[in-house]
Write a protein that holds these residues in place. Structure first.
Motif, PDB file in Angstrom:
ATOM      1  N   VAL A  40       0.842  -1.202   0.000  1.00  0.00           N
ATOM      2  CA  VAL A  40       0.000   0.000   0.000  1.00  0.00           C
ATOM      3  C   VAL A  40       0.874   1.247   0.000  1.00  0.00           C
ATOM      4  O   VAL A  40       0.629   2.187  -0.768  1.00  0.00           O
ATOM      5  N   GLU A  41       1.903   1.255   0.840  1.00  0.00           N
ATOM      6  CA  GLU A  41       2.787   2.432   0.903  1.00  0.00           C
ATOM      7  C   GLU A  41       3.530   2.652  -0.406  1.00  0.00           C
ATOM      8  O   GLU A  41       3.811   3.798  -0.780  1.00  0.00           O
ATOM      9  N   ARG A  42       3.829   1.575  -1.110  1.00  0.00           N
ATOM     10  CA  ARG A  42       4.552   1.712  -2.391  1.00  0.00           C
ATOM     11  C   ARG A  42       3.614   1.984  -3.557  1.00  0.00           C
ATOM     12  O   ARG A  42       4.062   2.154  -4.691  1.00  0.00           O
ATOM     13  N   GLY A  43       2.306   2.022  -3.295  1.00  0.00           N
ATOM     14  CA  GLY A  43       1.347   2.297  -4.360  1.00  0.00           C
ATOM     15  C   GLY A  43       1.013   1.097  -5.207  1.00  0.00           C
ATOM     16  O   GLY A  43       0.373   1.232  -6.253  1.00  0.00           O
ATOM     17  N   GLU A  44       1.403  -0.110  -4.746  1.00  0.00           N
ATOM     18  CA  GLU A  44       1.134  -1.325  -5.511  1.00  0.00           C
ATOM     19  C   GLU A  44      -0.234  -1.909  -5.198  1.00  0.00           C
ATOM     20  O   GLU A  44      -0.747  -2.730  -5.958  1.00  0.00           O
ATOM     21  N   ARG A  45      -0.807  -1.521  -4.059  1.00  0.00           N
ATOM     22  CA  ARG A  45      -2.137  -1.971  -3.674  1.00  0.00           C
ATOM     23  C   ARG A  45      -2.955  -0.769  -3.228  1.00  0.00           C
ATOM     24  O   ARG A  45      -2.422   0.170  -2.628  1.00  0.00           O
ATOM     25  N   SER A  46      -4.230  -0.807  -3.520  1.00  0.00           N
ATOM     26  CA  SER A  46      -5.119   0.268  -3.058  1.00  0.00           C
ATOM     27  C   SER A  46      -5.523   0.018  -1.610  1.00  0.00           C
ATOM     28  O   SER A  46      -5.659  -1.124  -1.183  1.00  0.00           O
ATOM     29  N   ALA A  47      -5.719   1.082  -0.887  1.00  0.00           N
ATOM     30  CA  ALA A  47      -6.163   0.970   0.500  1.00  0.00           C
ATOM     31  C   ALA A  47      -7.682   0.900   0.549  1.00  0.00           C
ATOM     32  O   ALA A  47      -8.367   1.629  -0.174  1.00  0.00           O
ATOM     33  N   SER A  48      -8.204   0.029   1.398  1.00  0.00           N
ATOM     34  CA  SER A  48      -9.647  -0.023   1.612  1.00  0.00           C
ATOM     35  C   SER A  48     -10.061   1.132   2.513  1.00  0.00           C
ATOM     36  O   SER A  48      -9.222   1.743   3.200  1.00  0.00           O
ATOM     37  N   LEU A  49     -11.350   1.426   2.522  1.00  0.00           N
ATOM     38  CA  LEU A  49     -11.858   2.480   3.392  1.00  0.00           C
ATOM     39  C   LEU A  49     -11.622   2.123   4.859  1.00  0.00           C
ATOM     40  O   LEU A  49     -11.287   2.983   5.676  1.00  0.00           O
ATOM     41  N   GLU A  50     -11.774   0.832   5.207  1.00  0.00           N
ATOM     42  CA  GLU A  50     -11.552   0.401   6.590  1.00  0.00           C
ATOM     43  C   GLU A  50     -10.104   0.651   7.006  1.00  0.00           C
ATOM     44  O   GLU A  50      -9.827   1.117   8.114  1.00  0.00           O
ATOM     45  N   LEU A  51      -9.171   0.322   6.124  1.00  0.00           N
ATOM     46  CA  LEU A  51      -7.757   0.540   6.446  1.00  0.00           C
ATOM     47  C   LEU A  51      -7.471   2.030   6.598  1.00  0.00           C
ATOM     48  O   LEU A  51      -6.761   2.449   7.520  1.00  0.00           O
ATOM     49  N   ALA A  52      -8.025   2.829   5.702  1.00  0.00           N
ATOM     50  CA  ALA A  52      -7.797   4.278   5.783  1.00  0.00           C
ATOM     51  C   ALA A  52      -8.318   4.836   7.103  1.00  0.00           C
ATOM     52  O   ALA A  52      -7.661   5.665   7.743  1.00  0.00           O
TER      53      ALA A  52
END
Length: 418
Positions: A40-52
């Motif tokens: 997620v930090e490297r921009g390879e995966r999108s963050a879910s709303l729950e994670l955000a």
């Protein structure tokens, strides 16, 4: 424009580093896989709303990260809520109410002792009031689709009763019709028909105004805010709830509106305004004996402390699941055993909070007990939390408890076939 993942990742890493946390420490604190967070930090995966939400809360970002993964709301004044698209489906109409004749009652076959009742019979109004209390209780253990036809008929019947009533009886009949219409709207929302929910809620306000109640129209704003909240429209929820907090209104309506505003703020991670609204709700609802009035209770009649329960609800949306679970556990124990619909609503939110806290087996135990009652009390609004729970648990597929629960979750969420 940079993609969501490319904007979110660097900002998350910046905030984490500023907080002096290693990725390992951060993953443990959030109960998320370290490898997933790294992508997620490297921009390879999108963050879910729950994670955000969870990152926002832990890093004190006050909704900044959540705003990077949600699109701004448009038309947030919720003007659409003011005028339903198909009013003819549910409309009673004030003009029709005031001009209807006794034929309405006769056509509907309202009989007592073999004779059509005159609308001047006040005992009849008392009978309808008793029916309302019974139907509201029945709504806790019955599918909305079973109740809706009866509620719609009763609303129109009482409106017809009001048209022929003596002047001294007309206002109470209109006010009772308004409560039937408001409850009909709630059952429509539970059945998944938001348009009908808004239509009946608007009708409730119109009937109340015709009966001389200047307040129920404002409570209708609180009900409409519930529709926008479940639609994910945080700005619309806050706008509607604020309109129902005029100082001229009774404390209970203002308190219920304040807690709805808090839920709207929580949706976007605005912790400061959320907690401020909860404090206001708690103050307004403190000492309010909802069951002491002569009319039906406004708002929930099964939650003894609505502000406390809403606090637990909001804490989860603010990314504080452990604190949410503690509050929801305490308040859930205070719910009456017969209130199956209410127990399902807050029970699944409680399971969601425990799952987000990493207490996966406990969350599955809570959910398994509740899934058994869902066929009796299906709910479009509760299903939204069941879907969130299913997504949360999908992160723990290696857990046997999760694997055992997934088929039951899928059955409840499967589209119904008539």
């Amino acid at each position: 424009m940079m993609s969501t993942a490319l904007r979110f990742g660097p900002e998350l890493r910046r905030l984490r580093v500023e907080a002096g946390l290693t990725l390992t420490e951060f993953s443990v604190a959030l109960n998320y896989d370290k490898g997933h967070l790294s992508k997620v930090e490297r921009g390879e995966r999108s963050a879910s709303l729950e994670l955000a939400r969870r990152c926002d809360a832990f890093l004190g970002a006050n909704g900044a990260l959540q705003r990077l993964v949600t699109r701004p709301e448009t038309g947030s004044d919720s003007g659409a809520a003011e005028s339903p698209t198909s009013p003819s489906r549910w409309r009673v109409g004030r003009r029709a109410v005031l001009s209807a004749g006794t034929g309405v009652l006769i056509d509907l076959g309202l009989k007592l002792g073999g004779q059509a009742l005159s609308s001047t019979d006040e005992p009849l109004l008392l009978t309808f009031r008793m029916q309302f209390d019974q139907l509201r209780k029945l709504g806790q253990s019955t599918t909305p689709k079973v109740l809706l036809p009866l509620l719609e008929t009763q609303t129109r019947m009482i409106a017809g009763l009001a048209a022929d009533a003596r002047s001294v009886s007309r206002a109470p009949a209109l006010l009772l019709a308004s409560r039937f219409a408001e409850f009909t709207g709630w059952m429509a929302q539970e059945a998944g028909d938001s348009d009908a929910a808004l239509g009946w809620t608007g009708e409730a306000a119109e009937l109340a105004r015709a009966g001389g109640d200047p307040y129920l129209g404002s409570y209708a704003l609180v009900r409409r805010a519930l529709v926008t909240m479940y639609a994910g429209d945080a700005a619309g929820t806050v706008t509607l709830a604020r309109r129902a907090q005029s100082s001229e209104l009774p404390p209970r309506i203002r308190g219920l509106a304040a807690q709805r505003e808090a839920q709207g703020h929580a949706l976007v991670g605005n912790e400061v305004d959320c907690l401020r609204s909860l404090d206001r709700a708690r103050e307004l609802l403190a000492g309010d004996d909802a069951h002491n009035g002569t009319g039906p209770v406004i708002g929930t009649s099964h939650v003894s402390d609505p502000a406390a329960m809403s606090t637990g609800w909001c804490l989860h949306d603010l990314g504080r699941p452990k604190a949410a679970a503690e509050v929801l556990d305490r308040e859930y124990r205070r719910l009456p055993p017969h209130a199956l619909r209410t127990r399902a609503r807050y029970g699944f939110r409680r399971a969601l909070a425990h799952a987000a806290s990493g207490e996966v087996e406990h969350a599955c135990t809570i959910a398994a007990e509740l899934l058994g009652v869902m066929p009796a009390v299906p709910s479009a609004t509760v299903n939204s939390d069941i879907r969130r729970l299913s997504r949360e648990l999908s992160r723990f597929r290696s857990s046997r408890a999760v694997r055992d629960l997934q088929p039951a979750l899928a059955r409840v969420l499967a589209p119904a076939h008539d």
